[in-house]
Every structure is written in structure tokens, then in C-alpha cells.
Design an enzyme around this catalytic site. Structure first.
Site, PDB file in Angstrom:
ATOM      1  N   GLU A 172       0.804  -1.212   0.000  1.00 29.75           N
ATOM      2  CA  GLU A 172       0.000   0.000   0.000  1.00 29.75           C
ATOM      3  C   GLU A 172       0.839   1.265   0.000  1.00 29.75           C
ATOM      4  O   GLU A 172       0.510   2.237  -0.685  1.00 29.75           O
ATOM      5  CB  GLU A 172      -0.947  -0.011   1.210  1.00 29.75           C
ATOM      6  CG  GLU A 172      -1.996  -1.124   1.165  1.00 29.75           C
ATOM      7  CD  GLU A 172      -1.486  -2.507   1.569  1.00 29.75           C
ATOM      8  OE1 GLU A 172      -0.339  -2.597   2.080  1.00 29.75           O
ATOM      9  OE2 GLU A 172      -2.216  -3.488   1.392  1.00 29.75           O
ATOM     10  N   PHE A 222      -5.937   0.246   5.041  1.00 31.52           N
ATOM     11  CA  PHE A 222      -4.678   0.082   4.310  1.00 31.52           C
ATOM     12  C   PHE A 222      -4.326   1.289   3.455  1.00 31.52           C
ATOM     13  O   PHE A 222      -3.156   1.536   3.192  1.00 31.52           O
ATOM     14  CB  PHE A 222      -4.713  -1.209   3.475  1.00 31.52           C
ATOM     15  CG  PHE A 222      -5.057  -2.436   4.296  1.00 31.52           C
ATOM     16  CD1 PHE A 222      -4.527  -2.607   5.570  1.00 31.52           C
ATOM     17  CD2 PHE A 222      -5.916  -3.403   3.817  1.00 31.52           C
ATOM     18  CE1 PHE A 222      -4.846  -3.722   6.343  1.00 31.52           C
ATOM     19  CE2 PHE A 222      -6.241  -4.527   4.574  1.00 31.52           C
ATOM     20  CZ  PHE A 222      -5.709  -4.689   5.847  1.00 31.52           C
ATOM     21  N   ARG A 263     -18.610  -1.459   0.625  1.00 34.60           N
ATOM     22  CA  ARG A 263     -18.568  -2.156  -0.668  1.00 34.60           C
ATOM     23  C   ARG A 263     -19.928  -2.689  -1.086  1.00 34.60           C
ATOM     24  O   ARG A 263     -20.271  -2.724  -2.245  1.00 34.60           O
ATOM     25  CB  ARG A 263     -17.599  -3.337  -0.605  1.00 34.60           C
ATOM     26  CG  ARG A 263     -16.147  -2.952  -0.676  1.00 34.60           C
ATOM     27  CD  ARG A 263     -15.270  -4.177  -0.714  1.00 34.60           C
ATOM     28  NE  ARG A 263     -15.415  -5.010   0.470  1.00 34.60           N
ATOM     29  CZ  ARG A 263     -15.320  -6.325   0.488  1.00 34.60           C
ATOM     30  NH1 ARG A 263     -15.080  -6.980  -0.620  1.00 34.60           N
ATOM     31  NH2 ARG A 263     -15.459  -7.001   1.615  1.00 34.60           N
TER      32      ARG A 263
END
Ligand SMILES: Cc1ncc(C[n+]2csc(CCOP(=O)(O)OP(=O)(O)O)c2C)c(N)n1
Ligand SMILES: [Mg+2]
Lengths: 306, 272
Positions: free
Chosen positions: A55, A80, A164
Site C-alpha cells: 500500500e 490500508f 462495498r
């Protein structure tokens, strides 16, 4: 109304934006399948870049892509792309004034079974602390689509926190949004609940619970946490005298903090905060976690009723 | 004996995952034999006193493979087997990723890839500073080795000459989005760790004898940390799912659950 997964919105909207704008590139860190952009990796072989599980390097590279005039969109799970790579976000993007959109998925309790390591309650606080950043939390699929469509014109660092999976539909198809402008979802004069993301449904339910007791409660969607809609906030704070913030985030540094900072100095206004209080994440389903962290409609209503 | 333990770990892990109906199957299956060797023979442990300071430490840096480690710990008697049914349940002590404050026998909290490796290096360094002879074992994923932090950990561990540290690499060739050679082509781990000044070896990660021999040998080596590259199969032992990118985190259909039950029964029937 749209109850589409927000990950599907991301993939579909970015696909159509990429068709029109060749400078857009998407970066992933081995979680492309989690957000479904892997489905268009055939079509955009070069412009969907899976960096692997790195990341910090992904964020640093995004800054570099921006330097040479590309428009990077960076996605990973919220912890992240914020915590894990904070100095890279802060310096290479923020301080270096690069144009990068960071999508952090499943912040707060939405991380569910991924548990404490994957459940940031501080991503918004971290992003908000970066000078000139824009920090948004998406309320539903309609909003996400509109904001993404606008985002190709954004300057500087933009952090967009999404869930999501599907969210409760709040807005009618075609609704448009303006950064720095809150949306009044419900009018009321006894108190105002200022909420974001998955806490909007709790806020709307809390307003109903209060209505049964004879209280008239306003609800504002403050999806633009930075810049904040100070005028709207002040207006409803003065009208009601009681502001309750509700966020799927730590009380430190997020929406509650932003609202308190904005209203500091105003007289005769009580501000309560519903949010995570000195706690780390854990595994569990959203309803359970909302109960554990006192993020339910009843918790909000109690601030008004008691 | 180690093979029997491995079969038991595999069957128990599958039972947990089947019961929960979802979970990290692939990466749990690929480390079963390694866990059997560590907890069945090589590590100095006392399941009744999991915090005993003279124990060897184990860090599952690829923390998402928690289920396989929980099965191992339960079989060894660290906690009641009945708890295995609570995997990932609301309020559980067995979360998807390892948590040292929830589960007896877990030595480090992991789940953000790369961090367990550094923590293990710190433990090994600390034990040396304290003049102790305990060893630290850390298990990392091949995808996890994308993380830059891992290379900092390697450099540091080798520089400090941590011969009490054994790094086990679960080289199952798959990460979350697909084959690592397609995503972030890490070179030969043997070459990489050697370049960082580790003792290195390479074994079949599903051959308990080979793993056991490699660790026994590593214990005799001095002045450098050791890396053992385990050639493994993601999803090992569940043929329908072996080597599939989709096996990283699975939701099991009813048909999948029947299939898993069949695998579990078969594992139980194999003669010792
Ligand atoms: C810092 C960080 N980034 C991303 C993830 C999400 N993630 C969990 S497992 C995984 C793939 C790991 O691959 P590998 O190390 O090969 O382990 P395996 O799945 O083969 O067990 C990813 C990307 C994470 N847990 N931590
Ligand atoms: Mg792997």
C-alpha cells in the site's frame, strides 16, 4: 432509488469515465476482486494497475502518476489506504499537492468479519488532518455515482469512504450533490441529527422513535465532512439548540470533532456525539457491532429523549 | 504421528469453516503440515501454560489463516475444542485474524500483512538481549512478501544475526487476486533471502518429514537467521478447490458443504 452494491457502482462508473478520459488510472493492492475492478482488467489492461500487497508503494506511485499528469484512483480496504500508508498520503500526495482520489472501502463496522485489524474508526480523522484534503463518506449508490462522475475535476487529495456492499437507498436516481453542502433529509425543530454513511438509517429511525414521543427531529446528511457545510449546520443548531452527531467512526477527529470545531463559540447549543468511544474493532455482523459500540437508532434517540 | 496430527488439523479446520459457512480456506490448508511439525514436535511449548516465558514463540504473520492455527491449538489442549464452533461469531474469542489477547496460545496479533514479520524479529532480538535461548518462528505468505516492510525486517534480522529466528515462507503461489507471478513477480525466495544473508532451504511444504528435517537442521545453524521456503498448494487437501484463486476467502454453497463433509470423513478414515 438504487440498492446496487457500491463496488459495482465503482467499477461501472469508472469504466465509463475511463472510456472518455485516457488520463484516468486505477490502482489496486491485491484487493481488486474485493471491489470488482478485476472484471474490467481485460478491457483496460494497462490502466488498471494491481500493485500487489504494498500500500505504501501504491500511494507513493499514485503521487508520481499524478506528477506526470495522470489521474490516479487508489483503492484498498480503508485501513490500508489511510493508516498503513499515512506518511505517503500525507507527504507525497498532500504536501506535494498531487491530485489523487483515494477510495477506502468498508471503514468502521462495515469491515464485519475481517475484524479489528481491518476495522478503522480513525480513517476520517487521519485524512481530515491533512491540509486542504477533501473527506467524503458515501451515503448510498446514487451519491457515489454522482460524486465519482464529478471527481475527475477534483483537485488535491480526496478521500472517499465507501461500504462495498449495498446500502439503504436514501436518494432518488439522478440526485446531484455538491462538495461542502449537506443534505437535509428531514425537517424538525427540537433537535438535529447530523450523520454520515450507514448511520443515516439509524438517524432516520431515531427521528421516528422521537416522533412517537412527540419530538420533531431534523436529520442532515453531512457526507462532506471536509469541507463542512458550516452555514447549514449553524442554521439547524440555532433552530433546534441540540445537535447530535452520528458516525461509524471514533468520536475523536471525525464528524463529531468537525461539528464541535465548527460550532465552538456558539451560545446555548448542546452537542452530543454518537460514535466509537476509545475502542478497537472486532469481528461480528453490523447489527451486533452497532449494538456493541452504541451506534443504534435507540442510542441516538436516547440523547434526545433523556 | 505428524501425518496423523496434520490430518486432524486439516479435518478440524474444515469442520470449523464448514460450520461458519465461509472463511479463508486456501491459506489455512496450505500451512497445515507446517503447523503439525511446529506444534507436534519442534516447538518448546506447554499448552497448559501458554504464557510460560521459556516457550518458543510462533507468529502467524499471514493472520488470515487463523482457523488452521486455532484447530492446532485446540487439538493440543490450549482451549476447549467446543470453542471452535464460535469461529468468527459475534463476540468470539476466535476471530478471522489472530488476536493475542483473545485466544490462548496466540503469541502476536496479526492481520495487516507484513507486520507480524517485524514483530517476530523484535521478539527474537529481545530474547537475545535477555540472554534467553527461546526460538521465534514466523510464518509469512508469498503474497505477504510483496510488502516492503518484510524486506526491512529481513535486513534487520540478518544484520542482528538472529539465529534464534526461523522464517517459514508459505509459497503457495497465489495471493488474493491471483498468481503472484502475475501480480507482483517476486523473484525466487531462495535467492532473495540468501541475498539478505539468511541461511536458506527449500522443502515440500506438505511433507512433514522434510519440514521437520529442515527445522532440525536450522536449529544447528549459527550467526544468521534461517528462511525455509515451503513449496505448498493453496487449498491443499480439498481437491475441488486446490490452486483456485477463488479459494482465498470462500462462501460455501450447500453443495460445497456436502463436499467438505465428504473430505472431512475421508480424512478421518485414513489409517495411521
Ligand atoms: C496490509 C494488508 N493489505 C491487504 C490485506 C488483505 N489481504 C488479506 S490476505 C491477502 C492475500 C495474501 O496472500 P498470501 O500472503 O500469499 O497468503 P495466502 O492467501 O496465500 O494465504 C490480502 C491482500 C491485508 N490483510 N493486509
Ligand atoms: Mg499465497
Amino acid at each position: 432509488m438504487s440498492e446496487k452494491d457500491l463496488r459495482t457502482i465503482y467499477t461501472e462508473t469508472m469504466a465509463s469515465l475511463m472510456a472518455r478520459d485516457e488520463s484516468i488510472v486505477l490502482l489496486e493492492a491485491d484487493l481488486a476482486s474485493a471491489i470488482t475492478t478485476h472484471q474490467m482488467s481485460e478491457r483496460y489492461q494497462e490502466r488498471i494497475i494491481n500493485c500487489g500487497i504494498q500500500e505504501a508503494n501504491m500511494i507513493g506511485s499514485a503521487a508520481g502518476l499524478s506528477v506526470v499528469g495522470l489521474k490516479p484512483y487508489v483503492h484498498s480496504f480503508a485501513p490500508f489506504v489511510t493508516r498503513r500508508a499515512y506518511d505517503q498520503v500525507f507527504l507525497s500526495i498532500g504536501y506535494a499537492k498531487q491530485n489523487v482520489v483515494i477510495i477506502g472501502s468498508d471503514g468502521g463496522v462495515s469491515a464485519e468479519h475481517n475484524g479489528g485489524t481491518h476495522m478503522p474508526f480513525e480513517d476520517i480523522a487521519l485524512m481530515r488532518a491533512i491540509p486542504n484534503s477533501t473527506v467524503l463518506e458515501m451515503s448510498d449508490a446514487v451519491m457515489f455515482k454522482d460524486i465519482l462522475t464529478q471527481s475527475t475535476m477534483f483537485n488535491g487529495l480526496t478521500y472517499i469512504r465507501i461500504k462495498r456492499k449495498a446500502m439503504r437507498a436514501i436518494y432518488r436516481e439522478g440526485t446531484t450533490f455538491k462538495i461542502g453542502t449537506g443534505k437535509v433529509l428531514k425537517e424538525g425543530h427540537d433537535a438535529v441529527i447530523v450523520a454520515t454513511g450507514i448511520m443515516l438509517e439509524e438517524a432516520l429511525n431515531a427521528a421516528e422513535i422521537c416522533a412517537e414521543q412527540g419530538y420533531s427531529v431534523a436529520v442532515i446528511d453531512m457526507f462532506s465532512i471536509k469541507p463542512l457545510d458550516h452555514d447549514l449546520l449553524k442554521r439547524y443548531a440555532k433552530l433546534t439548540g441540540h445537535v447530535i452527531t452520528a458516525e461509524n467512526h471514533n468520536l475523536v477527529g471525525g464528524l463529531h470533532a468537525a461539528v464541535c470545531e465548527s460550532l465552538a463559540g456558539e451560545k446555548d447549543i448542546v452537542i452530543d456525539g454518537i460514535g466509537v468511544d476509545e475502542a478497537f474493532g472486532q469481528v461480528g455482523l453490523t447489527p451486533y457491532l452497532k449494538a456493541v459500540y452504541h451506534l443504534t437508532a435507540q442510542d441516538i434517540a436516547n440523547k434526545i429523549l433523556t | 504421528m505428524l501425518n496423523e496430527f496434520a490430518r486432524n488439523i486439516r479435518a478440524t479446520t474444515l469442520k470449523m469453516l464448514k460450520h461458519r459457512t465461509f472463511g479463508h480456506l486456501g491459506g489455512s490448508m496450505s500451512i497445515v503440515e507446517t503447523l503439525a511439525v511446529l506444534y507436534g514436535k519442534q516447538m518448546n511449548i506447554d499448552p497448559k501454560r501458554p504464557k510460560k516465558t521459556s516457550r518458543d514463540y510462533f507468529v502467524l504473520s499471514k493472520g488470515h489463516a487463523g482457523p488452521a492455527l486455532y484447530a492446532t491449538l485446540a487439538i493440543k489442549g490450549y482451549f476447549d475444542r467446543a470453542l471452535l464452533k464460535t469461529l468468527n461469531d459475534n463476540g468470539t474469542t476466535l476471530p478471522s485474524h489472530c488476536d493475542m489477547h483473545l485466544t490462548p496460545g496466540i503469541d502476536m496479533t496479526t492481520g495487516s500483512l507484513g507486520q507480524g514479520f517485524s514483530a517476530a524479529v523484535g521478539m527474537a532480538l529481545g530474547l537475545k538481549l535477555k540472554g534467553k535461548s527461546n526460538r521465534v518462528y514466523v510464518l509469512v505468505g508469498d503474497g505477504e512478501l510483496n510488502e516492503g516492510q518484510c524486506y526491512e525486517a529481513m535486513m534487520f534480522a540478518a544484520h542482528k544475526g538472529l539465529d534464534n529466528l526461523i522464517v517459514l515462507i508459505d509459497d503457495n503461489k497465489l495471493q488474493l487476486d491471483g498468481p503472484r507471478t502475475k501480480i507482483s513477480n517476486t523473484l525466487s525466495f531462495m535467492d532473495v533471502f540468501k541475498a539478505f544473508n539468511f541461511h536458506v532451504s527449500h522443502v515440500d511444504g506438505h511433507d512433514t518429514k522434510a519440514i521437520d528435517d529442515a527445522i532440525t537442521h536450522a536449529k544447528t545453524l549459527k550467526h544468521k537467521p534461517t528462511a525455509i521456503v515451503l513449496d505448498t498448494v493453496k487449498g491443499k487437501g480439498v481437491p475441488r478447490f486446490e490452486n483456485q484463486t477463488s479459494n482465498h476467502h470462500m462462501r460455501f454453497s450447500e453443495d460445497d458443504q456436502r463436499y467438505l463433509e465428504h473430505i472431512i470423513q475421508t480424512l478421518k478414515k485414513v489409517p495411521v
